[in-house]
Write a protein that holds these residues in place. Structure first.
Motif, PDB file in Angstrom:
ATOM      1  N   TRP A   1      -6.263   9.287  -2.347  1.00  0.00           N
ATOM      2  CA  TRP A   1      -6.311   8.436  -1.156  1.00  0.00           C
ATOM      3  C   TRP A   1      -6.063   7.009  -1.615  1.00  0.00           C
ATOM      4  O   TRP A   1      -6.881   6.397  -2.267  1.00  0.00           O
ATOM      5  CB  TRP A   1      -7.669   8.576  -0.469  1.00  0.00           C
ATOM      6  N   GLY A   2      -4.904   6.499  -1.271  1.00  0.00           N
ATOM      7  CA  GLY A   2      -4.605   5.120  -1.603  1.00  0.00           C
ATOM      8  C   GLY A   2      -3.840   4.976  -2.896  1.00  0.00           C
ATOM      9  O   GLY A   2      -3.273   5.915  -3.446  1.00  0.00           O
ATOM     10  N   GLY A   3      -3.864   3.782  -3.392  1.00  0.00           N
ATOM     11  CA  GLY A   3      -3.029   3.412  -4.518  1.00  0.00           C
ATOM     12  C   GLY A   3      -1.963   2.443  -4.035  1.00  0.00           C
ATOM     13  O   GLY A   3      -1.458   2.574  -2.923  1.00  0.00           O
ATOM     14  N   SER A   4      -1.608   1.494  -4.850  1.00  0.00           N
ATOM     15  CA  SER A   4      -0.740   0.415  -4.375  1.00  0.00           C
ATOM     16  C   SER A   4       0.307   0.033  -5.409  1.00  0.00           C
ATOM     17  O   SER A   4       0.375   0.605  -6.505  1.00  0.00           O
ATOM     18  CB  SER A   4      -1.592  -0.810  -4.011  1.00  0.00           C
ATOM     19  N   PHE A   5       1.092  -0.961  -5.036  1.00  0.00           N
ATOM     20  CA  PHE A   5       2.149  -1.525  -5.857  1.00  0.00           C
ATOM     21  C   PHE A   5       2.136  -3.036  -5.663  1.00  0.00           C
ATOM     22  O   PHE A   5       1.614  -3.527  -4.662  1.00  0.00           O
ATOM     23  CB  PHE A   5       3.522  -0.996  -5.431  1.00  0.00           C
TER      24      PHE A   5
ATOM     25  N   THR B   1       0.089  -0.172  -9.323  1.00  0.00           N
ATOM     26  CA  THR B   1      -1.210  -0.709  -9.731  1.00  0.00           C
ATOM     27  C   THR B   1      -2.131   0.476 -10.001  1.00  0.00           C
ATOM     28  O   THR B   1      -2.191   0.990 -11.095  1.00  0.00           O
ATOM     29  CB  THR B   1      -1.778  -1.642  -8.652  1.00  0.00           C
ATOM     30  N   ASP B   2      -2.835   0.922  -8.990  1.00  0.00           N
ATOM     31  CA  ASP B   2      -3.776   2.015  -9.162  1.00  0.00           C
ATOM     32  C   ASP B   2      -3.318   3.265  -8.421  1.00  0.00           C
ATOM     33  O   ASP B   2      -2.354   3.239  -7.663  1.00  0.00           O
ATOM     34  CB  ASP B   2      -5.155   1.609  -8.642  1.00  0.00           C
ATOM     35  N   ILE B   3      -4.027   4.352  -8.653  1.00  0.00           N
ATOM     36  CA  ILE B   3      -3.926   5.544  -7.820  1.00  0.00           C
ATOM     37  C   ILE B   3      -5.337   5.827  -7.290  1.00  0.00           C
ATOM     38  O   ILE B   3      -6.293   5.170  -7.700  1.00  0.00           O
ATOM     39  CB  ILE B   3      -3.355   6.757  -8.584  1.00  0.00           C
TER      40      ILE B   3
ATOM     41  N   GLU C   1       0.839  -1.195   0.000  1.00  0.00           N
ATOM     42  CA  GLU C   1       0.000   0.000   0.000  1.00  0.00           C
ATOM     43  C   GLU C   1       0.877   1.249   0.000  1.00  0.00           C
ATOM     44  O   GLU C   1       1.999   1.230   0.499  1.00  0.00           O
ATOM     45  CB  GLU C   1      -0.909  -0.019   1.234  1.00  0.00           C
ATOM     46  N   VAL C   2       0.366   2.349  -0.553  1.00  0.00           N
ATOM     47  CA  VAL C   2       1.187   3.543  -0.728  1.00  0.00           C
ATOM     48  C   VAL C   2       1.727   4.069   0.598  1.00  0.00           C
ATOM     49  O   VAL C   2       2.852   4.579   0.660  1.00  0.00           O
ATOM     50  CB  VAL C   2       0.392   4.632  -1.483  1.00  0.00           C
ATOM     51  N   MET C   3       0.958   3.932   1.698  1.00  0.00           N
ATOM     52  CA  MET C   3       1.453   4.428   2.975  1.00  0.00           C
ATOM     53  C   MET C   3       2.521   3.524   3.594  1.00  0.00           C
ATOM     54  O   MET C   3       3.126   3.880   4.593  1.00  0.00           O
ATOM     55  CB  MET C   3       0.295   4.645   3.948  1.00  0.00           C
ATOM     56  N   ASN C   4       2.761   2.365   2.971  1.00  0.00           N
ATOM     57  CA  ASN C   4       3.829   1.479   3.423  1.00  0.00           C
ATOM     58  C   ASN C   4       5.017   1.459   2.470  1.00  0.00           C
ATOM     59  O   ASN C   4       6.036   0.828   2.765  1.00  0.00           O
ATOM     60  CB  ASN C   4       3.304   0.040   3.572  1.00  0.00           C
TER      61      ASN C   4
END
Length: 440
Positions: free
Chosen positions: A316-320, A157-159, A110-113
């Motif tokens: 808000w969010g978005g991942s890898f 992945t997404d934003i 996750e983006v915050m990690n």
């Protein structure tokens, strides 16, 4: 995603417990006590089984990508291990990365990690920058997953460009405007105006409903439109001095101390039930949230939900997804990661789940599925989310961004919203938790 007031010591305990297991919990679609679930990708019967560790709803299964890939590659079987909440998911991943065993072949981040992963776990991930054309992704998205020496540990992945999803049937019953364009104009530029509309909603709210799901939802959305979060770009922690944090906190407190919130903790089962039962009229809605609404509201919500532009452009969010070096099938995992995050596949996930791609070349091709459009009252979601994505401020995420955010939302805000504490008491409770997180 969110956790409760259990605190960081509880997270450490969860991580230690995870070290005793040999993989993410297997099971059915029902969440277990720690928020985990196992959702298989389909019937493969291939010679090599690749596991994909995710949290929440990534949309790969829902969009049929796993089945498509297994059809293209009959020697591959894909198994997705899903953990609902990141506060449960990420500590387990960290424990397994550090142990060098027990990881999935592909791990979502996750983006915050991502900053913590880049700064402390980069040697535990394959350098995917050597495997892809990095120009396919937004520059700032790549930068978030890149080490100082240029190693790319995750593919975007997404934003999470922001909108407001709302129940137009409940708005109509409350005597409010239902047209998405006129609504957006009413709250444009100020989350406080959105809260003011909530106060109007509550004057004639349909029985058993509230305006918004939670104050934390509003906090995250408001903070997502600010240029500063909890750290300066040099890594200095400034959460307690940040004007942006204070601004978002004050808006959330206006919600928490009023009667407009359903007081639900996001991603817990009562929140899911709130969607199904139509107990709240609006939710701060990054693109990925639409897939969640589709799943949790079900057939009963079809045609009742609509989408309007948010008060401010926000993310808000978005991942890898990354490939741990501990993967026993690195070559195959890299190939799958590349395929899942290619522009063509990101467009397919958008069509099904509305998760907004991090690959700009996909934007001209974005076409939500007819069923998705019908579900959300034929809202022009491509236009709405594209407009937000173009003006999202660049934000820096620090190494402990996620637990700091969790302390503020799931300790501080919940103390006020659910336990009747004052805003000052909620802030102080969050501050104590953050001191623990930062080792102060």
């Amino acid at each position: 995603m969110r956790t409760s007031t259990r605190g960081s010591r509880r997270l450490v305990a969860l991580a230690a417990a995870a070290a005793l297991t040999t993989g993410l919990l297997a099971g059915c679609a029902e969440d277990s006590d720690d928020g985990s679930a196992d959702e298989g990708g389909g019937n493969g019967g291939g010679k090599t089984t690749l596991t994909v560790g995710t949290f929440g709803t990534f949309g790969y299964k829902q969009a049929g990508l796993y089945d498509e890939y297994m059809k293209l590659n009959p020697d591959i079987t894909i198994k997705e291990n899903v953990t609902t909440r990141t506060d449960v998911y990420w500590p387990k991943v960290l424990t397994r990365l550090q142990a060098g065993a027990g990881t999935d072949d592909i791990q979502a981040i996750e983006v915050m990690n991502i900053t913590e992963a880049v700064q402390t776990q980069a040697d535990k991930f394959v350098d995917l920058g050597k495997e892809v054309d990095k120009s396919q992704w937004l520059d700032w998205k790549n930068a978030q997953a890149t080490t100082e020496d240029g190693k790319l540990i995750g593919l975007g992945t997404d934003i999470g460009p922001m909108a407001i999803c709302y129940r137009k049937d409940l708005f109509e019953k409350a005597g409010l405007e239902t047209d998405r364009t006129k609504l957006a104009a009413q709250w444009k530029g100020d989350w406080g105006k959105y809260v003011d509309l909530g106060k109007e909603y509550m004057k004639k709210a349909p029985s058993g409903t509230k305006f918004v799901d939670s104050a934390s939802s509003v906090y995250n959305a408001a903070l997502g439109g600010e240029p500063e979060r909890y750290y300066k770009t040099d890594g200095t922690v400034v959460w307690d001095e940040s004007a942006s944090v204070k601004k978002a906190w004050d808006v959330a407190m206006d919600v928490a101390t009023s009667d407009m919130s359903a007081k639900l903790k996001q991603f817990d089962k009562p929140w899911d039930q709130g969607y199904a039962n139509g107990t709240f009229a609006t939710v701060a809605c990054p693109a990925w949230m639409m897939g969640y609404i589709l799943e949790k509201s079900g057939d009963s919500g079809k045609g009742k939900w609509d989408v309007a532009a948010a008060p401010t452009a926000a993310n808000w969010g978005g991942s890898f997804i990354g490939v741990p070096t501990a993967s026993k099938h690195q070559k195959e995992a890299i190939a799958l990661a590349k395929w899942l995050t290619a522009p063509e596949q990101q467009a397919k996930v958008f069509a099904k789940q509305a998760s907004f791609p991090s690959t700009p070349s996909a934007y001209p091709t974005l076409k939500p599925a007819a069923a998705t459009m019908e579900y959300f009252s034929n809202a022009p979601i491509t236009e709405i989310f594209s407009g937000s994505a173009k003006t999202i401020p660049t934000q820096y995420f620090g190494i402990k961004d996620q637990p700091i955010n969790t302390a503020l939302t799931d300790v501080g805000i919940l103390q006020v919203e659910q336990k009747g504490k004052s805003p000052d008491e909620g802030w102080d409770a969050a501050a104590e938790e953050i001191k623990d997180v930062l080792g102060q």
